[in-house]
Design a protein around this motif. Structure first.
Motif, PDB file in Angstrom:
ATOM      1  N   LEU A  45      13.493  40.285 -16.485  1.00 49.93           N
ATOM      2  CA  LEU A  45      13.035  40.597 -15.129  1.00 49.93           C
ATOM      3  C   LEU A  45      11.513  40.740 -15.071  1.00 49.93           C
ATOM      4  CD1 LEU A  45      15.795  43.169 -14.150  1.00 49.93           C
ATOM      5  CD2 LEU A  45      15.433  40.936 -13.091  1.00 49.93           C
ATOM      6  N   LEU A  46      10.936  41.351 -16.111  1.00 51.40           N
ATOM      7  CA  LEU A  46       9.480  41.486 -16.166  1.00 51.40           C
ATOM      8  C   LEU A  46       8.818  40.114 -16.255  1.00 51.40           C
ATOM      9  CD1 LEU A  46       6.949  43.254 -16.356  1.00 51.40           C
ATOM     10  CD2 LEU A  46       7.338  43.431 -18.838  1.00 51.40           C
TER      11      LEU A  46
ATOM     12  N   ALA B 120      10.054  37.277 -15.026  1.00 50.77           N
ATOM     13  CA  ALA B 120      10.159  36.660 -13.702  1.00 50.77           C
ATOM     14  C   ALA B 120       9.149  37.263 -12.732  1.00 50.77           C
ATOM     15  CB  ALA B 120      11.580  36.839 -13.166  1.00 50.77           C
ATOM     16  N   PHE B 121       8.952  38.582 -12.816  1.00 52.48           N
ATOM     17  CA  PHE B 121       7.987  39.263 -11.956  1.00 52.48           C
ATOM     18  C   PHE B 121       6.584  38.691 -12.178  1.00 52.48           C
ATOM     19  CE2 PHE B 121       5.005  42.601 -10.844  1.00 52.48           C
ATOM     20  CZ  PHE B 121       5.517  43.087  -9.644  1.00 52.48           C
TER      21      PHE B 121
ATOM     22  N   ILE C  10      11.716  32.492 -14.195  1.00 53.00           N
ATOM     23  CA  ILE C  10      12.357  32.948 -12.957  1.00 53.00           C
ATOM     24  C   ILE C  10      13.882  32.771 -13.005  1.00 53.00           C
ATOM     25  CG2 ILE C  10      12.448  32.670 -10.449  1.00 53.00           C
ATOM     26  CD1 ILE C  10       9.506  31.687 -10.637  1.00 53.00           C
TER      27      ILE C  10
ATOM     28  N   ALA D  12      15.833  35.024 -15.673  1.00 54.54           N
ATOM     29  CA  ALA D  12      16.129  36.416 -15.313  1.00 54.54           C
ATOM     30  C   ALA D  12      17.444  36.479 -14.545  1.00 54.54           C
ATOM     31  CB  ALA D  12      14.985  36.991 -14.482  1.00 54.54           C
TER      32      ALA D  12
ATOM     33  N   PHE E 290      16.572  42.059  -9.576  1.00 53.27           N
ATOM     34  CA  PHE E 290      16.009  40.718  -9.421  1.00 53.27           C
ATOM     35  C   PHE E 290      15.302  40.584  -8.083  1.00 53.27           C
ATOM     36  CE2 PHE E 290      16.269  36.246  -8.098  1.00 53.27           C
ATOM     37  CZ  PHE E 290      15.651  35.635  -9.178  1.00 53.27           C
TER      38      PHE E 290
ATOM     39  N   THR F 129      11.700  41.540  -8.123  1.00 52.46           N
ATOM     40  CA  THR F 129      10.807  40.504  -8.651  1.00 52.46           C
ATOM     41  C   THR F 129      10.589  39.400  -7.638  1.00 52.46           C
ATOM     42  OG1 THR F 129      12.534  39.084  -9.643  1.00 52.46           O
ATOM     43  CG2 THR F 129      11.779  40.957 -10.940  1.00 52.46           C
TER      44      THR F 129
ATOM     45  N   ALA G 136       6.982  40.990  -5.790  1.00 53.24           N
ATOM     46  CA  ALA G 136       5.876  40.339  -6.506  1.00 53.24           C
ATOM     47  C   ALA G 136       5.000  39.487  -5.592  1.00 53.24           C
ATOM     48  CB  ALA G 136       6.421  39.511  -7.671  1.00 53.24           C
TER      49      ALA G 136
END
Length: 516
Positions: free
Chosen positions: A28-29, A31-32, A128, A131, A151, A154, A158
């Motif tokens: 997830l980080l 994708a963020f 992306i 995630a 999700f 993100t 973001a």
């Protein structure tokens, strides 16, 4: 001790270990980071343009190169993850993302930053959908809504804070820091994924028997389409031979790609999944979400710059109202999905998002940051309901084995919607501004008493300010034209928001027709 590996089923009450959660948060980080970088350069383009001795038109390729490469990478992610293993693929792509971010900060001319941004976009495009895939592979059904809420942060938070963060870093330090900021979280992603996921052997047979013709036609088709959408308005669309050529290549390549994917035994992207009406309708909803979400993030800074003369930091303070309130909504959504049908929640999100656009359809030239806060907060409320629950609905009839392909399809739909939305907004603004200006000029003609009264008022103002009568007359005419152009521009922005409102209402109706 052997590292836990995600179980590829949807067994209820499956135990999710600490290592699973660490791997999931690592994905997830990543994708963020990747989504943040789509928008983070937008508020700093003028500084980058000046440092690299580029024109404004040329500097737009800094964003375009990232988006083109990202669009190509998203459909490839499912195949690469299967062939290389999720752990190896995520570690490698995150490392490339960190290296290319650092290289962007070292860019010495426009060509170099375009190449490095393309590298960054290609690696970020993998992060992306991966995630999304980890959520479906790691979490059981009863925890899936929680994963989709994470999700959603993100996917919507973001891009909301990207221009804010980019503007602040540029003003406080320099534009180089919008790339430096990626390196620490990239290292954290590599560590978390390497710890939480098990290394799988490389499937060389899958790599050798890959759908290479599908990859080629997809890359050419999506790449050319993205360039057409990003550069079309600047090049006057089909009056440009460059745009016409790329459009023809894109259409031929994408048609051939669809034919190949439907006939291939092991396609790059399983387009047969779109036979499921639920997933097909979800893709349309994702397309509209991308148009509205990325379109609003594009049009609001443009309005504040063009009409209100805001700088990047002032724009950031307005966009924050679209970002931070979302953090209060996401935690309650997993519980709401247990008591309220997801179709109702998605429709509610689209309606609230639509209302936020409708609020902006009656703007005047005095409509500035403080007046936009209500619309920003409404967007912040609506977006989480959409992104979390539409993700759940899209996977209703999809097996976990097919979830990577479904993830690629929905992510491409959202990103493609964003590209179409921005291109349509640019064209609509230009055409409607011209139309409204012509209408205003026709009402303020030489025979209009109102026009003459305004002109005399302006002339008297400039005379009292110290100008001669002849100079004041010229100044009055210039000022009147400026007022007319400003009003025409604001009316064009009102039209854009109304079109977005109509699309979001259509999406709300569409989701109510979906099965929960």
């Amino acid at each position: 001790m052997e590292v836990a590996v995600p179980v590829n089923d949807s067994t209820p009450n499956k135990v999710v270990t600490t290592k699973d959660w660490i791997a999931l948060f690592g994905g997830l980080l990543g994708a963020f980071m990747a989504i943040l970088d789509i928008q983070i350069t937008n508020s700093s383009l003028s500084e980058i343009q000046g440092a690299l001795a580029a024109t404004l038109d040329q500097s737009s390729w800094i964003s375009t190169s990232y988006l083109v490469a990202e669009m190509i990478a998203i459909p490839l992610s499912a195949w690469f993850a299967k062939s290389l293993g999720e752990r190896r693929y995520l570690v490698w792509t995150t490392a490339v993302f960190a290296i290319s971010s650092f290289l962007c900060s070292l860019s010495w001319n426009l060509n170099s930053i375009i190449v490095f941004r393309a590298m960054q976009g290609f690696s970020g495009g993998a992060l992306i959908p991966m995630a999304f895939t980890l959520i479906t592979q790691i979490l059981p059904l009863e925890k899936r809504a929680t994963g989709m809420a994470l999700f959603g942060i993100t996917a919507t938070f973001a891009p909301s804070i990207g221009p804010t963060l980019g503007g602040w870093l540029t003003q406080q330090f320099s534009w180089h820091y919008i790339f430096y900021i990626n390196i620490p979280p990239a290292i954290a992603v590599i560590a978390m994924v390497a710890y939480g996921l098990r290394t799988k052997p490389i499937d060389f047979s899958s790599l050798k028997s890959g759908d290479w013709l599908g990859i080629l036609t997809m890359a050419i088709g999506l790449g050319c389409l993205e360039v057409v959408l990003e550069q079309g308005n600047d090049d006057q669309w089909f009056s440009s031979s460059f745009i016409v050529t790329l459009s023809v290549i894109s259409v031929i390549s994408l048609v051939y790609f669809i034919i190949i994917e439907l006939q291939h035994e092991k396609p790059l992207v399983n387009l047969r999944l779109l036979k499921d009406p639920q997933l097909a309708a979800s893709c349309i909803a994702f397309l509209i979400l991308g148009m509205a979400m990325y379109g609003s993030i594009y049009v609001i800074p443009l309005y504040l710059t063009q009409v209100q003369n805001y700088d990047s930091l002032q724009i950031g303070t307005v966009l924050m109202w679209m970002g931070f309130p979302q953090l209060l909504i996401f935690p309650i959504l997993p519980k709401l999905t247990k008591y309220v049908k997801s179709t109702y929640l998605v429709a509610f999100g689209f309606v609230v998002f639509g209302i936020s656009c409708y609020v902006n359809t009656h703007m005047t030239s005095d409509y500035a940051g403080p007046q936009l806060i209500v619309a920003m907060v409404l967007r912040a409320i609506g977006q989480p309901f959409i992104i979390v629950c539409i993700s759940l609905l899209s996977l209703k009839n999809i097996s976990v084995a097919d979830s990577p392909d479904a993830s690629s399809i929905t992510n491409v739909s959202r990103n493609l919607g964003g590209a179409i939305g921005i291109a349509a907004i640019s064209t609509l603004l230009q055409n409607r501004t011209t139309l409204h200006l012509d209408r205003i000029e026709s009402t303020v003609s030489s025979t209009s008493p109102t026009g003459w009264d305004k002109l005399h008022q302006l002339q008297e103002y400039f005379v009292h300010a110290g100008s001669s009568v002849s100079t004041a007359a010229l100044q009055a005419k210039a000022e009147l034209l400026k007022i007319m152009q400003l009003n025409g521009t604001v009316m064009a922005y009102n039209d854009v928001f109304f079109v977005m409102f109509a699309l979001l209402v259509f999406a709300a109706v569409l989701t109510l027709c979906m099965k929960d």
